[in-house]
Design an enzyme around this catalytic site. Structure first.
Site, PDB file in Angstrom:
ATOM      1  CB  CYS A 327      52.402  37.719  39.030  1.00 57.25           C
ATOM      2  SG  CYS A 327      51.311  36.658  38.062  1.00 57.25           S
ATOM      3  CD  GLU A 429      56.354  41.484  42.048  1.00 57.02           C
ATOM      4  OE1 GLU A 429      57.256  40.819  42.598  1.00 57.02           O
ATOM      5  OE2 GLU A 429      55.484  40.969  41.322  1.00 57.02           O
TER       6      GLU A 429
HETATM    7  P1  NAD Z   1      58.710  33.523  46.830  1.00 57.02           P
HETATM    8  O1  NAD Z   1      59.677  33.475  45.711  1.00 57.02           O
HETATM    9  O2  NAD Z   1      59.129  34.166  48.087  1.00 57.02           O
HETATM   10  O3  NAD Z   1      58.262  32.039  47.236  1.00 57.02           O
HETATM   11  C1  NAD Z   1      57.685  31.161  46.295  1.00 57.02           C
HETATM   12  C2  NAD Z   1      57.990  29.739  46.712  1.00 57.02           C
HETATM   13  O4  NAD Z   1      59.397  29.514  46.630  1.00 57.02           O
HETATM   14  C3  NAD Z   1      57.596  29.399  48.152  1.00 57.02           C
HETATM   15  O5  NAD Z   1      57.055  28.104  48.163  1.00 57.02           O
HETATM   16  C4  NAD Z   1      58.920  29.461  48.889  1.00 57.02           C
HETATM   17  O6  NAD Z   1      58.962  28.671  50.047  1.00 57.02           O
HETATM   18  C5  NAD Z   1      59.867  28.933  47.836  1.00 57.02           C
HETATM   19  N1  NAD Z   1      61.264  29.337  47.994  1.00 57.02           N
HETATM   20  C6  NAD Z   1      61.733  30.512  48.484  1.00 57.02           C
HETATM   21  N2  NAD Z   1      63.097  30.513  48.423  1.00 57.02           N
HETATM   22  C7  NAD Z   1      63.474  29.326  47.874  1.00 57.02           C
HETATM   23  C8  NAD Z   1      64.723  28.736  47.560  1.00 57.02           C
HETATM   24  N3  NAD Z   1      65.878  29.372  47.777  1.00 57.02           N
HETATM   25  N4  NAD Z   1      64.732  27.500  47.011  1.00 57.02           N
HETATM   26  C9  NAD Z   1      63.577  26.843  46.766  1.00 57.02           C
HETATM   27  N5  NAD Z   1      62.357  27.348  47.056  1.00 57.02           N
HETATM   28  C10 NAD Z   1      62.301  28.579  47.595  1.00 57.02           C
HETATM   29  O7  NAD Z   1      57.402  34.179  46.252  1.00 57.02           O
HETATM   30  P2  NAD Z   1      56.073  34.543  47.030  1.00 57.02           P
HETATM   31  O8  NAD Z   1      56.348  35.684  47.939  1.00 57.02           O
HETATM   32  O9  NAD Z   1      55.483  33.289  47.579  1.00 57.02           O
HETATM   33  O10 NAD Z   1      55.113  35.013  45.821  1.00 57.02           O
HETATM   34  C11 NAD Z   1      55.060  36.313  45.341  1.00 57.02           C
HETATM   35  C12 NAD Z   1      55.904  36.448  44.089  1.00 57.02           C
HETATM   36  O11 NAD Z   1      55.457  35.517  43.108  1.00 57.02           O
HETATM   37  C13 NAD Z   1      55.756  37.806  43.433  1.00 57.02           C
HETATM   38  O12 NAD Z   1      57.014  38.237  42.981  1.00 57.02           O
HETATM   39  C14 NAD Z   1      54.835  37.541  42.240  1.00 57.02           C
HETATM   40  O13 NAD Z   1      54.956  38.459  41.177  1.00 57.02           O
HETATM   41  C15 NAD Z   1      55.284  36.175  41.857  1.00 57.02           C
HETATM   42  N6  NAD Z   1      54.243  35.491  41.077  1.00 57.02           N
HETATM   43  C16 NAD Z   1      54.451  35.296  39.742  1.00 57.02           C
HETATM   44  C17 NAD Z   1      53.467  34.692  38.972  1.00 57.02           C
HETATM   45  C18 NAD Z   1      53.637  34.466  37.493  1.00 57.02           C
HETATM   46  O14 NAD Z   1      52.848  33.711  36.928  1.00 57.02           O
HETATM   47  N7  NAD Z   1      54.597  35.094  36.841  1.00 57.02           N
HETATM   48  C19 NAD Z   1      52.285  34.263  39.579  1.00 57.02           C
HETATM   49  C20 NAD Z   1      52.123  34.474  40.942  1.00 57.02           C
HETATM   50  C21 NAD Z   1      53.116  35.081  41.685  1.00 57.02           C
END
Ligand code: NAD
Length: 525
Positions: A327, A429
């Site tokens: 991220c 992003e």
């Molecule tokens: P994502 O939001 O697609 O999924 C993250 C988690 O949320 C997964 O476990 C997924 O199954 C769950 N999820 C998805 N939809 C949901 C819903 N409606 N209700 C409940 N849970 C739900 O993210 P990703 O693709 O796994 O990760 C990448 C993203 O994470 C990027 O945008 C990145 O920037 C961000 N990120 C942020 C940080 C930070 O510290 N700010 C750190 C790492 C990643």
């Protein structure tokens, strides 16, 4: 010891041979072996509820991003099973865990760290198999940081004090105000795939340190290490029901079942900003604390007086580490015009020297993207960049290997120039190994372009003028700004984002404050 494909003997004693056996040695009690019709062995990753490994009714595939093969089957928890995990966590709050003195809780968390270190190679291999990330990255970053998360919060919670005030009452008497820290209760933790165990333990460790119990929903792309952590919890004597794992997807699946559950006391989430918005909606009816660590579109500002070689090296990490799937990665670089051409050329050379090898090859420093779906998304931005008028400095496509990696999800490290600041590729992003580089003529212009985003996670400033470093850093609308470095952070410091990048701060006392309910006690003296 040499692990054979499908072996079940690994329990923390993997040898180097096992490490090199390319994902086959991660089998342990948490994996059952199933026989496919073809006779191949696949592994089954199960939910972990109330101290037991529990299969769900539906299965989905855990894919190795390096070659597209199925490395395990995962069983998803249905709504009743998620409810069962929440119920187990609720009961565990009031059991042995709830009665432990803080120092004993902290001692058990150190034992969790010990157990992770004992199974180090298994954790590394599980993470490498799930993500395709280079083994060097998993062994130097992901798994050591997971153990460190437990140690840091175990130590912090023992030392954590709270303020007290002696106040005068209206009738001239004195009153003493002091606060006590209590657990929030059952914490729901939803995490992404990019740094699976690191980010999960970043939340599990402080939550447990504060006496909570947890139900975690790891990403469907990376279910292995969260499950393997169950064994570390058992080794460390963490009582049943304190740590529960439910597998599945987001909407209509375990993620939504957990975040909507009325008996969950708080939700902490790391992932995409739009998922954060959906979770916020799900949580709203039951009004509970939330902590969100979300996406970013981070800028690097490079001044002409920077140490050129160190900046190129730092920026190369900031753009390409974990294939740009951090991220905090920099997808925008603003470079003072005087050094712009030399800088673009040097970063191009650096990008072209990255080695997209097999994850278990020690030389590899650029892995695949996490999934075919994510690669499609990143490639769609590569196409969009061209449509928006970008000059492709390097990359922009898919590498050809002539072996099974061609079935994996690799893309080329990619650098663009020439896009207007309004281009979608500059605003949105992408989450891949990609950076757009633009020139600037003045400090004000650089600050204004860097801050022109709805996100607000991180920035980096590269200059040998420390005064300017401070001045520019303080103008960044982000949660963390680095000067002449990137990705360094003391775990006691605040971490989080502004704008679309998150709500709240975790890290050090900020974590302890989020994971605690503070009860202010006022005594008339
Ligand atoms: P994502 O939001 O697609 O999924 C993250 C988690 O949320 C997964 O476990 C997924 O199954 C769950 N999820 C998805 N939809 C949901 C819903 N409606 N209700 C409940 N849970 C739900 O993210 P990703 O693709 O796994 O990760 C990448 C993203 O994470 C990027 O945008 C990145 O920037 C961000 N990120 C942020 C940080 C930070 O510290 N700010 C750190 C790492 C990643």
């Amino acid at each position: 010891m040499k692990c054979l494909p499908g072996e079940t003997r690994c329990s923390g004693t993997c040898s180097k041979d096992a490490v090199n056996c390319h994902s086959h040695c991660l089998v342990s009690a948490w994996l059952l072996r199933l026989r496919k019709p073809a006779g191949d062995l696949v592994k089954l990753i199960q939910n972990y509820i109330d101290g037991s490994f529990v299969p769900g009714k539906q299965e989905f595939a855990d894919i190795n991003p390096a070659d597209g093969t199925t490395i395990a089957k995962v069983t998803a928890a249905d709504e009743a099973q998620v409810g069962g995990a929440v119920h187990a966590a609720r009961l565990a709050l009031h059991g042995e865990w709830g009665r432990l003195a803080v120092r004993e809780r902290a001692a058990r968390l150190h034992k969790v760290a010990d157990a992770i270190e004992k199974r180090f190679d298994c954790f590394v291999q599980a993470e490498v198999a799930d993500t395709g990330k280079p083994v060097s990255l998993a062994s130097n970053l992901d798994i050591p940081r997971a153990a460190a998360n437990f140690r840091v919060f175990a130590d912090l919670v023992k030392m954590a004090g709270l303020e007290s005030f002696q106040t005068e009452t209206l009738d001239g008497a004195n009153a003493l105000n002091y606060a006590v820290r209590k657990p929030l209760g059952v914490v729901g933790i939803v995490t992404p795939w990019n740094l699976p165990l690191l980010l999960l333990t970043w939340k599990v460790a402080p939550a447990l340190a504060c006496g909570n119990t947890v139900v975690v929903k790891p990403s469907e792309e990376t279910p292995a290490t969260a499950t393997l952590l169950s064994e570390a919890m058992q080794d460390a004597g963490i009582p049943h029901g304190v740590y529960n794992v439910v597998h599945g997807f987001g909407p209509g699946s375990a993620g939504e079942f957990l975040t909507q559950h009325p008996d969950v006391d708080a939700i902490t989430f790391t992932g995409e900003s739009k998922t954060g918005a959906a979770i916020m909606k799900a949580v709203a009816p039951t009004v509970k604390p939330i902590s969100f660590e979300l996406g970013g579109k981070n800028a690097a500002i490079v001044f002409a007086d920077c140490n050129f070689e160190e900046t190129i090296s730092g920026l190369s990490d900031a753009v390409f580490l974990n294939t740009g799937q951090v991220c905090l990665c920099a997808e925008r670089a603003y470079v003072e015009r005087r050094i712009f051409s030399a800088f673009v050329e040097a970063l191009k050379r650096k990008a072209e020297r990255l080695h997209s090898g097999w994850p278990n090859d020690e030389e590899t420093n650029l892995g695949p993207l996490i999934s075919a779906q994510h690669r499609d998304k990143v490639l769609s931005y590569f196409r969009l960049a061209r449509e928006e008028g970008a000059t492709v400095v390097t990359g922009g496509g898919v590498p050809k290997f002539g072996d099974d990696r061609d079935h994996g999800f690799y893309v080329q490290p990619t650098i663009y120039t020439g896009l207007p600041e309004t281009a979608r590729c500059v605003k949105e992003e992408i989450f891949g190994p990609v950076c757009h580089i633009a020139p600037f003529d003045s400090e004000e212009e650089a600050v204004s372009m860097a801050n022109d985003t709805k996100y607000g996670l991180a920035a980096s400033i590269w200059t040998s003028d420390l005064k300017r470093g401070h001045r520019v850093a303080q103008q960044m609308n982000v949660g963390i700004t680095w000067v002449n470095c990137w990705f360094l952070r003391d775990l006691r410091t605040p971490f989080g984002g502004a704008g679309l990048s998150g709500i709240g701060r975790e890290g050090g006392m900020h974590s302890l404050n989020f994971y605690s309910e503070l009860n202010n006690i006022c005594i008339r003296l």
